[in-house]
Design a protein around this motif. Structure first.
Motif, short mmCIF file in Angstrom:
data_model
loop_
_atom_site.label_atom_id
_atom_site.label_comp_id
_atom_site.label_asym_id
_atom_site.label_seq_id
_atom_site.Cartn_x
_atom_site.Cartn_y
_atom_site.Cartn_z
N GLY A 256 -4.54 -6.06 -2.63
CA GLY A 256 -4.53 -5.34 -1.51
C GLY A 256 -4.08 -3.94 -1.48
O GLY A 256 -4.74 -2.78 -0.81
N TRP A 257 -3.26 -3.74 -2.49
CA TRP A 257 -2.79 -2.28 -2.74
C TRP A 257 -3.86 -1.46 -3.14
O TRP A 257 -3.99 -0.07 -2.68
CB TRP A 257 -1.51 -2.27 -3.57
CG TRP A 257 -0.29 -2.66 -3.08
CD1 TRP A 257 0.47 -4.04 -3.37
CD2 TRP A 257 0.41 -2.20 -2.16
NE1 TRP A 257 1.33 -4.00 -2.56
CE2 TRP A 257 1.65 -3.04 -1.95
CE3 TRP A 257 0.26 -1.06 -1.13
CZ2 TRP A 257 2.37 -2.92 -0.93
CZ3 TRP A 257 1.21 -0.72 -0.30
CH2 TRP A 257 2.39 -1.76 -0.03
N LEU B 248 0.04 -7.38 0.61
CA LEU B 248 -1.13 -6.84 -0.23
C LEU B 248 -0.76 -7.24 -1.88
O LEU B 248 -1.47 -6.53 -2.61
CB LEU B 248 -0.89 -5.30 -0.05
CG LEU B 248 -1.08 -4.75 1.26
CD1 LEU B 248 -0.96 -3.45 1.29
CD2 LEU B 248 -2.28 -5.50 2.04
#
Length: 270
Positions: free
Chosen positions: A101-102, A96
């Protein structure tokens, strides 16, 4: 945190992943507990209504509302456990770091948690209504003259206390969006009082009273059935009446013909 720092979010998900098992178990136990709460409440409502013959409207609403809110709470908690486990699996297995992505995962998780805030608020509003209806029914039953053994007024008043504290928690959950920190702490304190202290004591007192009230309810129900059967038997006896004596429906002409035939037979024999 409002800037969605990826490093901070990653550390937060590492912490959540470490407590995944405990959070899953507590979520499942909470779902089963809230659904199981409807069983003693339904039995209490059935006995307070004398088998569906007294205050039918309020007790029918209590039963329907209890079953509906328990199902909503069960489904919502199971869905949250599933989504939480999936999010933690994504945070541990997927890469991620390269495509924000996080940030995406954290935003999705915040949205899900926001939905659960309203579900939890509805849970305590439902508990307020349930405790209020049960308490009012118990007080009305104890005020009635000539009633059999029923639930204690002190237990009903304690239910009112739980209902009021549940309403306070509902208000604190709603007002979180005004001041998240202060009202979240207030909701947590009231939730600890309700879930850990008040509700277990209320259920324990209910369990102590339930056998005696059930015995009185079954005894009164059997006596009502016996009185109805005896009254129906008396009604059948009255409708049947006494049987008329033999010969009551014979006409005078029939009696005259019978007497003439007997006289003729006696003359022939002589």
């Amino acid at each position: 945190m409002t800037e969605l720092d990826p490093n901070y979010i990653k550390d937060e998900w590492d912490f959540r992943y470490d407590g995944q098992t405990l959070e899953t178990v507590t979520g499942l136990l909470g779902a089963v507990a809230w659904f199981s709460l409807c069983i003693p409440i339904l039995e209490t409502s059935w006995m307070l209504s004398k088998g569906g013959t007294k205050r039918t409207g309020s007790h029918a609403f209590l039963c329907i509302f209890t079953i509906g809110s328990s199902l909503v709470e069960l489904i919502a908690k199971l869905m949250f456990v599933g989504m939480n486990n999936t999010a933690e699996w994504i945070s541990s297995k997927f890469t991620l770091n390269d495509w924000d992505g996080w940030k995406t995962l954290e935003v999705a998780f915040i949205v899900v948690r926001g939905a659960m805030v309203w579900v939890d608020a509805f849970e305590y509003f439902a508990l307020f209504l349930i405790m209020t209806l049960i308490g009012l029914s118990v007080l009305a039953e104890n005020r009635a003259e000539g009633t059999s053994i029923t639930f204690d007024n002190k237990w009903a008043i304690f239910g009112f206390v739980i209902g009021i504290s549940s309403l306070i928690e509902f208000s604190a959950d709603v007002l979180r969006f005004v001041n998240w920190g202060w009202f979240s702490r207030a909701a947590l304190i009231v939730s600890v009082f309700n879930s850990i202290i008040a509700l277990p004591i209320w259920l324990l007192l209910l369990g102590l009273q339930l056998p005696h009230v059930r015995h009185a309810f079954e005894k009164s129900s059997s006596s009502v059935v016996e009185s109805e059967s005896s009254s129906s038997a008396k009604t059948d006896d009255k409708e049947g009446g006494e049987q008329p004596p033999s010969g009551a429906f014979q006409s005078p002409e029939t009696n005259f013909q019978t007497d003439a035939a007997a006289t003729t037979a006696v003359g022939e024999l002589s």
